[in-house]
Design a protein around this motif. Structure first.
Motif, PDB file in Angstrom:
ATOM      1  N   ASP A  16      81.631  51.789  67.220  1.00  0.00           N
ATOM      2  CA  ASP A  16      81.972  53.120  67.797  1.00  0.00           C
ATOM      3  C   ASP A  16      80.802  53.745  68.124  1.00  0.00           C
ATOM      4  O   ASP A  16      80.791  54.537  69.000  1.00  0.00           O
ATOM      5  N   ILE A  17      79.622  53.838  67.439  1.00  0.00           N
ATOM      6  CA  ILE A  17      78.354  54.330  67.697  1.00  0.00           C
ATOM      7  C   ILE A  17      77.938  53.776  68.944  1.00  0.00           C
ATOM      8  O   ILE A  17      77.664  54.443  69.963  1.00  0.00           O
ATOM      9  N   ALA A  18      77.971  52.513  69.041  1.00  0.00           N
ATOM     10  CA  ALA A  18      77.448  51.716  70.490  1.00  0.00           C
ATOM     11  C   ALA A  18      78.316  52.105  71.633  1.00  0.00           C
ATOM     12  O   ALA A  18      77.843  52.436  72.711  1.00  0.00           O
ATOM     13  N   THR A  19      79.721  52.379  71.626  1.00  0.00           N
ATOM     14  CA  THR A  19      80.682  52.690  72.501  1.00  0.00           C
ATOM     15  C   THR A  19      80.283  54.319  72.934  1.00  0.00           C
ATOM     16  O   THR A  19      80.160  54.537  74.068  1.00  0.00           O
ATOM     17  N   SER A  20      80.092  55.105  71.941  1.00  0.00           N
ATOM     18  CA  SER A  20      79.881  56.398  72.320  1.00  0.00           C
ATOM     19  C   SER A  20      78.606  56.848  72.980  1.00  0.00           C
ATOM     20  O   SER A  20      78.334  57.426  73.894  1.00  0.00           O
ATOM     21  N   VAL A  21      77.420  55.827  72.545  1.00  0.00           N
ATOM     22  CA  VAL A  21      76.122  56.072  73.089  1.00  0.00           C
ATOM     23  C   VAL A  21      76.337  55.539  74.547  1.00  0.00           C
ATOM     24  O   VAL A  21      75.469  56.180  75.393  1.00  0.00           O
ATOM     25  N   GLU A  22      77.153  54.386  74.648  1.00  0.00           N
ATOM     26  CA  GLU A  22      77.322  54.096  76.184  1.00  0.00           C
ATOM     27  C   GLU A  22      77.918  55.241  76.925  1.00  0.00           C
ATOM     28  O   GLU A  22      77.430  55.414  78.127  1.00  0.00           O
ATOM     29  N   ARG A  23      78.903  55.905  76.543  1.00  0.00           N
ATOM     30  CA  ARG A  23      79.439  56.790  77.156  1.00  0.00           C
ATOM     31  C   ARG A  23      78.562  58.015  77.350  1.00  0.00           C
ATOM     32  O   ARG A  23      78.599  58.715  78.543  1.00  0.00           O
ATOM     33  N   ILE A  24      77.765  58.391  76.608  1.00  0.00           N
ATOM     34  CA  ILE A  24      76.870  59.404  76.806  1.00  0.00           C
ATOM     35  C   ILE A  24      75.928  59.175  77.670  1.00  0.00           C
ATOM     36  O   ILE A  24      75.229  59.783  78.720  1.00  0.00           O
ATOM     37  N   ASP A  25      75.321  57.677  77.577  1.00  0.00           N
ATOM     38  CA  ASP A  25      74.369  57.197  78.635  1.00  0.00           C
ATOM     39  C   ASP A  25      75.313  57.285  80.086  1.00  0.00           C
ATOM     40  O   ASP A  25      74.316  58.082  81.141  1.00  0.00           O
ATOM     41  N   ARG A  26      76.269  56.997  80.212  1.00  0.00           N
ATOM     42  CA  ARG A  26      77.167  56.939  81.610  1.00  0.00           C
ATOM     43  C   ARG A  26      77.073  58.567  82.179  1.00  0.00           C
ATOM     44  O   ARG A  26      76.957  58.902  83.220  1.00  0.00           O
ATOM     45  N   ALA A  27      77.537  59.418  81.259  1.00  0.00           N
ATOM     46  CA  ALA A  27      77.718  60.778  81.606  1.00  0.00           C
ATOM     47  C   ALA A  27      76.244  61.464  81.903  1.00  0.00           C
ATOM     48  O   ALA A  27      76.098  62.218  82.843  1.00  0.00           O
ATOM     49  N   ALA A  28      75.059  60.983  81.119  1.00  0.00           N
ATOM     50  CA  ALA A  28      73.695  61.460  81.508  1.00  0.00           C
ATOM     51  C   ALA A  28      73.586  61.034  82.932  1.00  0.00           C
ATOM     52  O   ALA A  28      72.874  61.781  83.746  1.00  0.00           O
ATOM     53  N   THR A  29      73.893  59.813  83.234  1.00  0.00           N
ATOM     54  CA  THR A  29      73.412  59.300  84.396  1.00  0.00           C
ATOM     55  C   THR A  29      74.242  60.148  85.676  1.00  0.00           C
ATOM     56  O   THR A  29      73.682  60.372  86.641  1.00  0.00           O
ATOM     57  N   GLN A  30      75.669  60.365  85.463  1.00  0.00           N
ATOM     58  CA  GLN A  30      76.227  61.190  86.429  1.00  0.00           C
ATOM     59  C   GLN A  30      75.694  62.579  86.641  1.00  0.00           C
ATOM     60  O   GLN A  30      75.582  63.190  87.688  1.00  0.00           O
ATOM     61  N   VAL A  31      75.465  63.344  85.400  1.00  0.00           N
ATOM     62  CA  VAL A  31      74.795  64.697  85.534  1.00  0.00           C
ATOM     63  C   VAL A  31      73.391  64.532  86.200  1.00  0.00           C
ATOM     64  O   VAL A  31      73.049  65.498  86.998  1.00  0.00           O
TER      65      VAL A  31
ATOM     66  N   SER B 161      74.213  57.901  60.305  1.00  0.00           N
ATOM     67  CA  SER B 161      73.411  58.875  61.150  1.00  0.00           C
ATOM     68  C   SER B 161      71.971  58.222  61.626  1.00  0.00           C
ATOM     69  O   SER B 161      71.779  58.539  62.685  1.00  0.00           O
ATOM     70  N   LEU B 162      71.302  57.494  60.749  1.00  0.00           N
ATOM     71  CA  LEU B 162      70.071  56.967  61.265  1.00  0.00           C
ATOM     72  C   LEU B 162      70.242  55.822  62.324  1.00  0.00           C
ATOM     73  O   LEU B 162      69.591  56.161  63.433  1.00  0.00           O
ATOM     74  N   ARG B 163      71.339  55.269  62.540  1.00  0.00           N
ATOM     75  CA  ARG B 163      71.716  54.259  63.740  1.00  0.00           C
ATOM     76  C   ARG B 163      71.941  55.273  64.681  1.00  0.00           C
ATOM     77  O   ARG B 163      71.456  54.758  65.968  1.00  0.00           O
ATOM     78  N   LEU B 164      72.907  55.950  64.917  1.00  0.00           N
ATOM     79  CA  LEU B 164      73.005  57.050  65.781  1.00  0.00           C
ATOM     80  C   LEU B 164      72.056  57.570  66.421  1.00  0.00           C
ATOM     81  O   LEU B 164      71.697  57.613  67.613  1.00  0.00           O
TER      82      LEU B 164
END
Length: 142
Positions: free
Chosen positions: A110-125, A40-43
């Motif tokens: 998996d945390i790193a992959t998820s954050v990368e995906r959120i970053d790409r989604a945020a950039t798209q939005v 949780s802390l890392r995420l």
């Protein structure tokens, strides 16, 4: 688990209790909850960096443990749809929040992959919002 009419309901109840006890055995095992707290802390640290990188989108990080919400400045459904395009399952919640519910056993990769995906989604939005603003401004100028 469902009742199909053939099984004895008390048998189903016994199985349900056994499954619940097995889950408790894992959750209460030594080190499990410490591992959840570390994950949780890392995420949250990664998400704080994302909030800093996307202040026009992410207003606040909320929640407890690994039940985390991103309070958005734009409609949360836009973020949920962009996350889905990045193959990340999120949930639109009240107060314009995007809910993240990773498994309690999530690994660092998996945390790193998820954050990368959120970053790409945020950039798209953000790009879509910028295009929309640009189109609105052009329409007003004409």
């Amino acid at each position: 688990m469902y009742y199909d009419g053939d099984a004895d309901p008390t048998e189903l109840a016994g199985r349900t209790v056994a499954v619940g006890n097995a889950v408790l055995d894992v959750v209460l095992s030594e080190g499990f909850l410490d591992s959840v707290r570390r994950s949780s802390l890392r995420l949250r640290q990664h998400l704080a960096r994302l909030r800093d990188a996307h202040p026009s989108l992410i207003e606040e990080i909320r929640g407890e443990g690994l039940m985390i919400g991103l309070k958005c400045t734009i409609p949360n459904l836009d973020v949920v749809q962009a996350a889905m395009q990045e193959r990340l399952l999120t949930i639109a919640a009240g107060d314009n929040v995007v809910r993240l519910l990773p498994p309690l056993t999530i690994e660092e990769a998996d945390i790193a992959t998820s954050v990368e995906r959120i970053d790409r989604a945020a950039t798209q939005v953000e790009a879509a919002a910028a295009r929309e603003r640009s189109g609105t401004q052009q329409g007003a100028a004409e």
